[in-house]
Design a protein around this motif. Structure first.
Motif, short mmCIF file in Angstrom:
data_model
loop_
_atom_site.label_atom_id
_atom_site.label_comp_id
_atom_site.label_asym_id
_atom_site.label_seq_id
_atom_site.Cartn_x
_atom_site.Cartn_y
_atom_site.Cartn_z
N ILE A 65 0.84 -1.21 0.00
CA ILE A 65 0.00 0.00 0.00
C ILE A 65 0.87 1.26 0.00
CG2 ILE A 65 -1.66 1.33 1.39
CD1 ILE A 65 -3.05 -1.35 2.02
N GLN A 66 1.97 1.25 0.73
CA GLN A 66 2.87 2.41 0.70
C GLN A 66 3.38 2.66 -0.73
OE1 GLN A 66 5.88 2.36 3.78
NE2 GLN A 66 4.40 1.89 5.37
N MET A 67 3.80 1.59 -1.41
CA MET A 67 4.24 1.73 -2.81
C MET A 67 3.15 2.34 -3.67
SD MET A 67 6.11 -1.75 -3.97
CE MET A 67 7.26 -2.44 -2.79
N ILE A 68 1.93 1.86 -3.49
CA ILE A 68 0.81 2.33 -4.31
C ILE A 68 0.52 3.80 -4.04
CG2 ILE A 68 -1.70 2.11 -4.56
CD1 ILE A 68 -1.28 -0.96 -4.46
N PHE A 122 8.85 -0.41 -6.84
CA PHE A 122 7.62 -0.59 -7.62
C PHE A 122 7.93 -0.62 -9.11
CE2 PHE A 122 4.15 1.20 -10.11
CZ PHE A 122 3.09 0.41 -9.73
N GLU A 123 8.70 0.34 -9.57
CA GLU A 123 9.02 0.44 -11.00
C GLU A 123 9.76 -0.81 -11.50
OE1 GLU A 123 8.41 2.88 -13.48
OE2 GLU A 123 6.87 3.33 -12.00
N ALA A 124 10.70 -1.32 -10.68
CA ALA A 124 11.52 -2.47 -11.09
C ALA A 124 10.69 -3.76 -11.17
CB ALA A 124 12.69 -2.65 -10.13
N ALA A 125 9.61 -3.85 -10.37
CA ALA A 125 8.70 -5.01 -10.41
C ALA A 125 9.45 -6.34 -10.28
CB ALA A 125 7.85 -4.98 -11.68
N GLU A 126 10.34 -6.43 -9.32
CA GLU A 126 11.09 -7.68 -9.11
C GLU A 126 10.76 -8.36 -7.79
OE1 GLU A 126 15.09 -6.35 -9.64
OE2 GLU A 126 14.88 -6.27 -11.83
N THR A 127 10.44 -7.58 -6.75
CA THR A 127 10.09 -8.18 -5.45
C THR A 127 8.63 -8.64 -5.48
OG1 THR A 127 9.33 -6.09 -4.51
CG2 THR A 127 11.69 -6.61 -4.27
N ASP A 128 8.29 -9.55 -4.58
CA ASP A 128 6.91 -10.04 -4.51
C ASP A 128 5.93 -8.89 -4.27
OD1 ASP A 128 7.84 -12.60 -4.91
OD2 ASP A 128 7.82 -13.14 -2.78
N ASP A 129 6.30 -7.96 -3.36
CA ASP A 129 5.41 -6.82 -3.06
C ASP A 129 5.17 -5.97 -4.31
OD1 ASP A 129 5.31 -7.66 -0.43
OD2 ASP A 129 6.66 -6.11 0.34
N ILE A 131 5.60 -6.87 -7.52
CA ILE A 131 4.89 -7.64 -8.57
C ILE A 131 3.39 -7.61 -8.31
CG2 ILE A 131 4.50 -10.00 -9.43
CD1 ILE A 131 7.61 -10.40 -9.06
N PHE A 132 3.00 -7.79 -7.04
CA PHE A 132 1.56 -7.74 -6.73
C PHE A 132 1.02 -6.32 -6.93
CE2 PHE A 132 -1.93 -7.29 -3.56
CZ PHE A 132 -2.84 -8.13 -4.21
N ALA A 133 1.74 -5.31 -6.46
CA ALA A 133 1.28 -3.93 -6.62
C ALA A 133 1.07 -3.59 -8.10
CB ALA A 133 2.27 -2.95 -5.99
N LYS A 134 1.99 -3.99 -8.96
CA LYS A 134 1.89 -3.74 -10.40
C LYS A 134 0.71 -4.47 -11.02
CE LYS A 134 5.61 -1.47 -12.22
NZ LYS A 134 5.61 -0.46 -13.27
N SER A 135 0.46 -5.69 -10.56
CA SER A 135 -0.65 -6.45 -11.13
C SER A 135 -1.98 -5.77 -10.81
CB SER A 135 -0.64 -7.92 -10.66
OG SER A 135 -1.04 -8.01 -9.32
N ILE A 136 -2.07 -5.25 -9.59
CA ILE A 136 -3.30 -4.58 -9.17
C ILE A 136 -3.49 -3.26 -9.92
CG2 ILE A 136 -4.28 -3.38 -7.16
CD1 ILE A 136 -4.65 -6.44 -7.18
N ASP A 137 -2.38 -2.59 -10.19
CA ASP A 137 -2.42 -1.34 -10.97
C ASP A 137 -2.97 -1.57 -12.38
OD1 ASP A 137 -1.86 1.43 -11.39
OD2 ASP A 137 0.11 0.96 -12.25
N ARG A 138 -2.83 -2.80 -12.89
CA ARG A 138 -3.36 -3.14 -14.21
C ARG A 138 -4.81 -3.62 -14.15
NH1 ARG A 138 0.44 -0.73 -15.98
NH2 ARG A 138 1.94 -1.41 -17.56
N VAL A 139 -5.23 -4.15 -13.01
CA VAL A 139 -6.59 -4.71 -12.90
C VAL A 139 -7.65 -3.60 -12.90
CG1 VAL A 139 -8.20 -5.89 -11.34
CG2 VAL A 139 -5.94 -6.86 -11.74
N GLN A 140 -7.38 -2.53 -12.17
CA GLN A 140 -8.42 -1.52 -11.97
C GLN A 140 -8.86 -0.85 -13.28
OE1 GLN A 140 -7.53 2.10 -11.69
NE2 GLN A 140 -9.59 2.82 -11.19
#
Ligand SMILES: [Ca+2]
Lengths: 195, 195
Positions: A65-68, A122-129, A131-140
Motif C-alpha cells: 500500500i505504501q508503494m501504491i 515498484f518500477e523495477a517489479a522484481e520483489t513479490d510486493d 509484482i503484486f502492486a503492479k498487477s493490481i495497478d493493471r486490474v483496476q
C-alpha cells in the motif's frame, strides 16, 4: 529542528495535491469523466487491501500500500503514460527520474530516500510486493473498461493480443486468480468487438 | 468458491468507484475545483504515512492507513458532512450506519466484518490509531484553506473559536506538533480576516 522537519513534510504534501489534476486515459466506471491519478491511487490501494489474499506469492500488504500511495507522484511533472497509446518508454523513464529527484527531494533526506526506494522498487517489479502492486495497478483500469463497454480499448483500438501483452501477463504474474475471475468477461468483449 | 469470493470483492471495489463523484466543501490547493472524497482519502493516507513520526502516541501506521482508505466510503450513500456548516450529526450518523450496512455488505462476510470494525473504530476515535487518523483527516482541509486564502472558512464564515472547537482540539489530540507548526499561519489568517 522538529518544526523545520514538519515544514518540509507539509511542503511535500502540498505539492502532492497536484496529482489530483493529472488526468488518466481511463474514465470512472459510470463514464462521466476521466479519472485522475490521485483518486486512482486511492482506488488501487483499496483493491490491493481487498485482494491481497489472492496474491500469487505472500506479500507485506503494508509495504504494497505504501508503494501504491507513492507510485504515481512523479506524474505531477512527467504526466500519465497510458497503458495503451503511451509515449516512448525510454523518454518517459528519464522524465520520471527527474520528477522523482525534484518531488521526493522536497522531503527531509531520510524520508526522501525511503520514498524513492519504494518507488524504484515498484518500477523495477522484481520483489513479490512490487509484482503484486503492479498487477493490481493493471486490474483496476481493466474493470473500468469492462464497466463502460470498452473505454480506452475502443479509444486506442486495442486488440486481444495487445491486451494480453500489456495487461494479461502482468496481472497473471501477481494475481492469477483475479485474472481468471475476469477472463470470461474480457474474452466476451473482445469476441464481440474485435471478432 | 474462490471465484465467488473474488466476484463479491470486485463488486465492492466497483461500487467504491462512486466515491470519486462525492464532492467535499474543500477545494484543491490551487482552488481550481472542489475536492472529491476518493482523492481526499489518498491524500490523507499520504499525510498519515509522512507525519506518523509526530503522532502523540505510537501508532500502527498500517492500521491507520487501512482506516483512512475506508473512512469515507459511507459517503457514497450518505454524502459528505462538511466540518463547517454540516447537517445534524445524529441524522448523518443514522444515514452512515445504513450506508455501511449496504456497502460493506457487498463483501464476503469475514471481510465485511473486518472493514466495518475498522470504520467503527475510526468513527469512535478512542484508540491511538483512530485518534491519529482523525487528527490527520482535520489537518489536510486546514492546509487547503490556508493555501487558497481562506477557502471554506470564508464560505461558512468560520470564527477562530469555531476552528478551535471543530479542528484545533482534534488535531492537537493526535498530532500536537503538527498543529504547532501551523499555528502561526492560522493565527495570522484569523487576525487579518476576523479581527
Ligand atoms: Ca469526511
Amino acid at each position: 529542528m522538529t518544526q523545520d522537519r514538519i515544514s518540509a513534510q507539509l511542503a511535500f504534501l502540498t505539492e502532492a495535491d497536484r496529482l489530483k489534476s493529472i488526468q488518466r486515459a481511463t474514465t470512472l466506471c459510470d463514464a462521466s469523466r476521466r479519472e485522475n491519478s490521485a483518486e486512482h491511487s486511492w482506488h488501487i490501494a483499496l483493491y490491493a487491501l481487498t485482494l491481497a489474499e489472492h496474491a500469487e506469492r505472500p506479500v507485506n500488504i503494508g509495504r504494497v500500500i505504501q508503494m501504491i500511495l507513492l507510485h504515481d507522484i512523479v506524474e505531477i511533472d512527467a504526466g500519465d503514460a497510458p497503458i495503451h497509446g503511451g509515449p516512448d518508454p525510454a523518454i518517459q523513464a528519464i522524465k520520471e527520474q527527474k520528477a522523482a529527484d525534484r518531488i521526493f527531494g522536497i522531503l527531509p533526506a531520510d524520508q526522501r530516500d525511503h520514498y524513492r526506494a519504494l518507488w524504484e522498487e515498484f518500477e523495477a517489479a522484481e520483489t513479490d510486493d512490487a509484482i503484486f502492486a503492479k498487477s493490481i495497478d493493471r486490474v483496476q483500469p481493466l474493470i473500468a473498461n469492462l464497466e463502460t463497454g470498452g473505454g480506452s480499448w475502443i479509444e486506442y483500438d486495442v486488440t486481444a493480443q495487445q491486451l494480453e501483452t500489456r495487461v494479461g501477463v502482468k496481472v497473471r504474474r501477481g494475481a492469477p486468480k483475479v485474472w481468471q475471475a475476469l477472463k470470461q468477461r474480457i474474452d466476451t468483449w473482445f469476441a464481440e468487438n474485435r471478432g
